[in-house]
Design an enzyme around this catalytic site. Structure first.
Site, mmCIF file in Angstrom:
data_model
loop_
_atom_site.group_PDB
_atom_site.id
_atom_site.type_symbol
_atom_site.label_atom_id
_atom_site.label_comp_id
_atom_site.label_asym_id
_atom_site.label_seq_id
_atom_site.Cartn_x
_atom_site.Cartn_y
_atom_site.Cartn_z
ATOM 1 N N SER A 70 0.825 -1.192 0.000
ATOM 2 C CA SER A 70 0.000 0.000 0.000
ATOM 3 C C SER A 70 0.871 1.258 0.000
ATOM 4 O O SER A 70 1.646 1.453 -0.926
ATOM 5 C CB SER A 70 -0.967 -0.045 1.186
ATOM 6 O OG SER A 70 -2.012 0.887 1.026
ATOM 7 N N ASP A 157 -9.225 -6.384 -4.545
ATOM 8 C CA ASP A 157 -8.714 -5.252 -3.765
ATOM 9 C C ASP A 157 -9.611 -4.042 -4.031
ATOM 10 O O ASP A 157 -9.645 -3.515 -5.147
ATOM 11 C CB ASP A 157 -7.267 -4.946 -4.161
ATOM 12 C CG ASP A 157 -6.596 -3.944 -3.226
ATOM 13 O OD1 ASP A 157 -7.301 -3.028 -2.738
ATOM 14 O OD2 ASP A 157 -5.383 -4.058 -2.995
ATOM 15 N N HIS A 191 -7.482 -5.931 0.144
ATOM 16 C CA HIS A 191 -6.369 -5.006 0.367
ATOM 17 C C HIS A 191 -5.586 -5.430 1.608
ATOM 18 O O HIS A 191 -5.897 -5.021 2.734
ATOM 19 C CB HIS A 191 -6.896 -3.593 0.528
ATOM 20 C CG HIS A 191 -5.824 -2.545 0.533
ATOM 21 N ND1 HIS A 191 -5.030 -2.289 -0.571
ATOM 22 C CD2 HIS A 191 -5.395 -1.690 1.505
ATOM 23 C CE1 HIS A 191 -4.180 -1.318 -0.285
ATOM 24 N NE2 HIS A 191 -4.378 -0.946 0.977
#
Length: 428
Positions: A70, A157, A191
């Site tokens: 991320s 995601d 995610h």
């Protein structure tokens, strides 16, 4: 001082209205990013004994790599591009995006660069990278030609959509042979960092953003970057975790100024502690995944240590903290603290690079001090603070940071540490 691409905002420190507007944008950026995930605080990381100075290990600069998830994925890619002379082996990127994707703009960062709402204008981003590569704002991209890159994007995601990662693959393909890039884009993962032993269910989007998907992301990254490895250790690790002083890499600056924790972590196999030849991998956590929020989850359970233990890999886990400008404790990939966030002069970037230098070369110099000279590049070269590179431009001694042209009327603020390590920039 080096000026980067004109599209980056220039903030006039004497203009109060502009400064207040800048602060509002930075705060909004971090809050919008943090709002995309659910904040669930876990207990703080357990004490690992006294905080110690980061040691030097027997690591060759030829064996340095990075990875991240991320915001940490963006940080890993930024580091790989900016310091390709040092990060030679490669990078692993999980749920990230193209370098300079945000362009320092909050609307772009949460829109095109995460939710895939609108174009990322990839040709423009690559043109900027090429310009920076040519003027020394980042290392020459040609250094990356032998690197190996592993990319992973979950098909479900919902925070960083897969087309964003598709563009990162296209960007990397402009600088690396296709055979050096592996893109895992068929795993039904939310995610998070997929693991094969720890975390939430694979379809969960929540703290600590480690999901048990029966897939060993850390292992696949390390095997792709380093080649054939020994079988991972699934039992008791032979090495140890250290809690090291991150503030040492900020001279007389408060690391919180750049949303950096006062200490970080590393896993060190017993063989590396004993002085055997080892490798170095830097693993960047994501937003809401630092030790101050997620406890030991990332640095103990992302999966790297099991492979590191049997393959003589020191794993460095730098740490952020939450601040007013950065409540999610994200790495800076949209400029919440530093307009130079993607370059070699970015505050977080320099700090991590200096940690790598300490492990690899034993350099104890902190990049930031307030003992400085404000003079022309001609004077810096004449006084031994800088040198003229083969390209005819000027670089700081030891740090090799780009200072600009030799014959110029501009002045550059060059700082010096007690160890004789030079870097440019003003004290603040």
């Amino acid at each position: 001082m080096l000026k980067i691409d004109a599209s980056l905002p220039h903030w006039d420190s004497h203009n109060d209205d502009e400064r207040r507007q800048h602060m509002a944008i930075r705060v909004t950026a971090s809050r919008l990013l943090a709002a995309l995930v659910v904040l669930t605080s876990l207990p703080s990381a357990s004490a690992l004994g006294a905080i110690i100075a980061l040691p030097k290990y027997n690591v060759s600069v030829e064996e340095v790599s990075v990875s991240g998830f991320s915001s940490g994925a963006h940080m890993a890619a930024q580091m790989h591009f900016a310091y390709s002379k040092t990060i030679r082996k490669g990078a692993g990127i999980v749920a990230g995006g193209p370098v300079y994707c945000s362009q320092g703009n909050v609307a772009i960062s949460v829109g095109p660069c995460m939710a895939n709402t609108g174009s990322r204008n990839l040709p423009y981003l690559m043109s900027v990278v090429n310009t920076w590569s040519g003027n020394g704002y980042i290392d020459p991209t040609g250094n990356m030609s032998a690197s190996r890159v592993y990319l992973l994007s979950g098909t479900i995601d919902s925070t960083v959509r897969q087309p964003v990662m598709d563009d990162l693959k296209t960007m990397y393909a402009n600088y690396l042979p296709a055979a050096n890039i592996y893109y895992k884009n068929n795993l039904a993962a939310e995610h998070a960092v997929p693991t094969d032993f720890f975390g939430n269910g694979c379809s969960v989007n929540g703290s600590p953003y480690l999901n048990n998907c029966n897939f060993d992301t850390a292992g696949e990254i390390l095997k792709w970057i380093y080649g054939t490895l020994n079988t991972k250790n699934t039992g008791t690790l032979s090495g140890s975790f250290i809690n090291f002083d991150q503030s040492a890499f900020w001279g007389n600056f408060n690391p919180g100024t750049y949303s950096m924790a006062s200490s970080g972590y590393a896993y060190v196999p017993a063989a590396c502690t004993a002085g055997q030849a080892c490798r170095l991998h830097v693993a960047f956590h994501g937003c809401l995944q630092s030790a101050s929020v997620a406890g030991t989850a990332f640095y103990q359970n992302a999966g790297y240590n099991r492979w590191a233990d049997t393959n003589r890999i020191v794993v460095l886990y730098p740490q952020t903290i939450a601040t007013t400008n950065n409540p999610g404790g994200c790495w800076d990939w949209w400029g919440y603290e530093d307009v130079n966030f993607p370059g070699k002069s970015g505050g977080q970037m320099v700090a991590i690079k200096t940690m790598i230098d300490k492990i690899v070369g034993g350099n104890t110099a902190a990049p930031f001090t307030c003992s400085h000279w404000y003079a022309s590049n001609y004077a810096h070269v004449a006084n031994g603070r800088a040198y003229i590179g083969t390209d005819g431009q000027v670089y700081a001694v030891n740090s090799n940071q780009y200072l600009g042209y030799y014959l110029t009327t501009a002045y550059t603020d060059v700082r010096r540490t007690s160890a004789g390590y030079y870097a440019y920039g003003s004290c603040s």
